[in-house]
Design a protein around this motif. Structure first.
Motif, PDB file in Angstrom:
ATOM      1  N   LYS A  11      12.498  -3.689   3.291  1.00  9.70           N
ATOM      2  CA  LYS A  11      11.327  -3.003   2.731  1.00  9.70           C
ATOM      3  C   LYS A  11      11.467  -2.813   1.224  1.00  9.70           C
ATOM      4  O   LYS A  11      10.534  -3.105   0.463  1.00  9.70           O
ATOM      5  N   ASN A  12      12.627  -2.309   0.788  1.00 12.21           N
ATOM      6  CA  ASN A  12      12.830  -2.071  -0.653  1.00 12.21           C
ATOM      7  C   ASN A  12      12.699  -3.358  -1.461  1.00 12.21           C
ATOM      8  O   ASN A  12      12.056  -3.385  -2.512  1.00 12.21           O
ATOM      9  N   LEU A  13      13.315  -4.432  -0.977  1.00 11.02           N
ATOM     10  CA  LEU A  13      13.250  -5.712  -1.692  1.00 11.02           C
ATOM     11  C   LEU A  13      11.835  -6.291  -1.673  1.00 11.02           C
ATOM     12  O   LEU A  13      11.377  -6.864  -2.667  1.00 11.02           O
ATOM     13  N   ARG A  14      11.136  -6.145  -0.552  1.00 13.87           N
ATOM     14  CA  ARG A  14       9.757  -6.642  -0.456  1.00 13.87           C
ATOM     15  C   ARG A  14       8.861  -5.912  -1.440  1.00 13.87           C
ATOM     16  O   ARG A  14       8.070  -6.527  -2.175  1.00 13.87           O
ATOM     17  N   GLU A  15       8.982  -4.573  -1.481  1.00 16.80           N
ATOM     18  CA  GLU A  15       8.150  -3.775  -2.398  1.00 16.80           C
ATOM     19  C   GLU A  15       8.496  -4.082  -3.854  1.00 16.80           C
ATOM     20  O   GLU A  15       7.606  -4.152  -4.702  1.00 16.80           O
ATOM     21  N   LYS A  16       9.780  -4.251  -4.133  1.00 20.86           N
ATOM     22  CA  LYS A  16      10.203  -4.598  -5.497  1.00 20.86           C
ATOM     23  C   LYS A  16       9.594  -5.922  -5.938  1.00 20.86           C
ATOM     24  O   LYS A  16       9.236  -6.104  -7.095  1.00 20.86           O
ATOM     25  N   LYS A  17       9.471  -6.849  -5.007  1.00 21.50           N
ATOM     26  CA  LYS A  17       8.892  -8.167  -5.297  1.00 21.50           C
ATOM     27  C   LYS A  17       7.364  -8.111  -5.353  1.00 21.50           C
ATOM     28  O   LYS A  17       6.712  -9.063  -5.776  1.00 21.50           O
ATOM     29  N   GLY A  18       6.774  -6.986  -4.893  1.00 22.94           N
ATOM     30  CA  GLY A  18       5.319  -6.829  -4.918  1.00 22.94           C
ATOM     31  C   GLY A  18       4.614  -7.564  -3.792  1.00 22.94           C
ATOM     32  O   GLY A  18       3.452  -7.967  -3.943  1.00 22.94           O
ATOM     33  N   LEU A  19       5.285  -7.730  -2.666  1.00 24.58           N
ATOM     34  CA  LEU A  19       4.702  -8.432  -1.519  1.00 24.58           C
ATOM     35  C   LEU A  19       4.271  -7.437  -0.445  1.00 24.58           C
ATOM     36  O   LEU A  19       4.913  -6.410  -0.246  1.00 24.58           O
ATOM     37  N   THR A  20       3.198  -7.772   0.248  1.00 30.32           N
ATOM     38  CA  THR A  20       2.825  -7.003   1.433  1.00 30.32           C
ATOM     39  C   THR A  20       3.636  -7.543   2.612  1.00 30.32           C
ATOM     40  O   THR A  20       4.247  -8.617   2.523  1.00 30.32           O
ATOM     41  N   GLN A  21       3.604  -6.822   3.728  1.00 30.24           N
ATOM     42  CA  GLN A  21       4.297  -7.306   4.922  1.00 30.24           C
ATOM     43  C   GLN A  21       3.720  -8.654   5.353  1.00 30.24           C
ATOM     44  O   GLN A  21       4.458  -9.560   5.742  1.00 30.24           O
ATOM     45  N   ALA A  22       2.391  -8.800   5.257  1.00 29.05           N
ATOM     46  CA  ALA A  22       1.736 -10.050   5.658  1.00 29.05           C
ATOM     47  C   ALA A  22       2.153 -11.204   4.751  1.00 29.05           C
ATOM     48  O   ALA A  22       2.400 -12.326   5.222  1.00 29.05           O
ATOM     49  N   GLU A  23       2.266 -10.953   3.440  1.00 32.06           N
ATOM     50  CA  GLU A  23       2.669 -12.010   2.509  1.00 32.06           C
ATOM     51  C   GLU A  23       4.114 -12.452   2.762  1.00 32.06           C
ATOM     52  O   GLU A  23       4.409 -13.647   2.741  1.00 32.06           O
ATOM     53  N   LEU A  24       4.992 -11.491   3.017  1.00 31.07           N
ATOM     54  CA  LEU A  24       6.373 -11.844   3.334  1.00 31.07           C
ATOM     55  C   LEU A  24       6.422 -12.629   4.640  1.00 31.07           C
ATOM     56  O   LEU A  24       7.118 -13.643   4.737  1.00 31.07           O
ATOM     57  N   ALA A  25       5.661 -12.184   5.627  1.00 35.10           N
ATOM     58  CA  ALA A  25       5.621 -12.874   6.920  1.00 35.10           C
ATOM     59  C   ALA A  25       5.176 -14.322   6.748  1.00 35.10           C
ATOM     60  O   ALA A  25       5.761 -15.228   7.353  1.00 35.10           O
ATOM     61  N   ASP A  26       4.153 -14.562   5.937  1.00 35.07           N
ATOM     62  CA  ASP A  26       3.679 -15.933   5.688  1.00 35.07           C
ATOM     63  C   ASP A  26       4.765 -16.785   5.036  1.00 35.07           C
ATOM     64  O   ASP A  26       4.920 -17.957   5.379  1.00 35.07           O
ATOM     65  N   LYS A  27       5.505 -16.206   4.089  1.00 34.24           N
ATOM     66  CA  LYS A  27       6.542 -16.962   3.386  1.00 34.24           C
ATOM     67  C   LYS A  27       7.677 -17.399   4.307  1.00 34.24           C
ATOM     68  O   LYS A  27       8.295 -18.430   4.079  1.00 34.24           O
ATOM     69  N   ALA A  34       6.268  -8.632  13.116  1.00 32.54           N
ATOM     70  CA  ALA A  34       7.728  -8.803  13.119  1.00 32.54           C
ATOM     71  C   ALA A  34       8.337  -8.112  11.905  1.00 32.54           C
ATOM     72  O   ALA A  34       9.330  -7.390  12.029  1.00 32.54           O
ATOM     73  N   VAL A  35       7.741  -8.325  10.726  1.00 31.51           N
ATOM     74  CA  VAL A  35       8.243  -7.689   9.510  1.00 31.51           C
ATOM     75  C   VAL A  35       8.155  -6.167   9.638  1.00 31.51           C
ATOM     76  O   VAL A  35       9.090  -5.443   9.282  1.00 31.51           O
ATOM     77  N   SER A  36       7.065  -5.666  10.197  1.00 31.56           N
ATOM     78  CA  SER A  36       6.895  -4.229  10.402  1.00 31.56           C
ATOM     79  C   SER A  36       7.988  -3.687  11.315  1.00 31.56           C
ATOM     80  O   SER A  36       8.567  -2.614  11.051  1.00 31.56           O
ATOM     81  N   LYS A  37       8.299  -4.402  12.388  1.00 29.62           N
ATOM     82  CA  LYS A  37       9.363  -3.968  13.309  1.00 29.62           C
ATOM     83  C   LYS A  37      10.714  -3.906  12.596  1.00 29.62           C
ATOM     84  O   LYS A  37      11.495  -2.981  12.804  1.00 29.62           O
TER      85      LYS A  37
END
Length: 194
Positions: A11-27, A34-37
């Motif tokens: 979560k911390n790294l995703r937020e630092k990168k400025g990504l939503t859970q959906a954007e990280l999931a797509d990448k 899954a990312v939320s879990k």
């Protein structure tokens, strides 16, 4: 329970990168559920996704797994800031200039802390031509030996590897003072001012 990665780190790294859970999931090719879990500690990513997650978050696998950023703070060259790491399994010797996250044989290695050389680990230096003949007075058996010696100055390092049943002696160019570091497989890293 020990885990190889925490949801809070993702979560911390995703937020630092400025990504939503959906954007990280797509990448990384998973659902946003899954990312939320992962982030709420209701599940862990499969180990096969670790490298993909690290790439998507622009961090190393080690940074992802430890949750600690590796930042190069070596603004000026100074070899005297060297850190030494020795693998207890294979005996690998790793030297870095400054801190680092080092892993060998599946183990994260701590940097060694050097102690002043004691009477059991005495060094003598004898000038020979334009070098110094250095001897570490120590038994060199298969069970107890000196593994290496290093001479560090602000701009150079001279490293010599020793082997059990050999001699703990070498010739080095001791220009510019500095420090001699040597490693005993039982007593750890020792140092002596030159």
């Amino acid at each position: 329970m020990d885990t190889y990665i925490t949801g809070q780190t993702i979560k911390n790294l995703r937020e630092k990168k400025g990504l939503t859970q959906a954007e990280l999931a797509d990448k990384i090719g998973v659902s946003s559920k899954a990312v939320s879990k992962w982030e709420t500690a209701k599940g862990l990513p499969d180990i096969t996704f670790i490298e993909t997650i690290a790439d998507a978050l622009s961090v190393s696998v080690m940074e992802l797994m430890t949750g600690k950023a590796v930042v190069n703070q070596n603004i000026a060259a100074n070899i005297l800031r060297s850190k030494f790491y020795v693998c207890p399994l294979c005996g690998n010797v790793i030297r870095t200039v400054g801190g680092a996250v080092i892993s060998c044989c599946g183990i994260t290695l701590p940097p060694l802390e050097a102690e002043e050389a004691d009477n059991e680990h005495d060094i003598t230096m004898e000038k020979v031509e334009d070098e110094h003949f250095i001897t570490v007075h120590h038994d060199m058996t298969k069970e107890h030996f000196i593994s290496f010696i290093v001479h560090l100055t602000s701009d150079r390092a001279q490293f010599v590897k020793f082997y059990p049943e050999g001699n703990a002696e070498t010739r080095l160019s001791l220009r510019g003072g500095g420090w001699l570091y040597f490693y005993c497989n039982r007593h750890g890293l020792m140092k002596k001012k030159v």
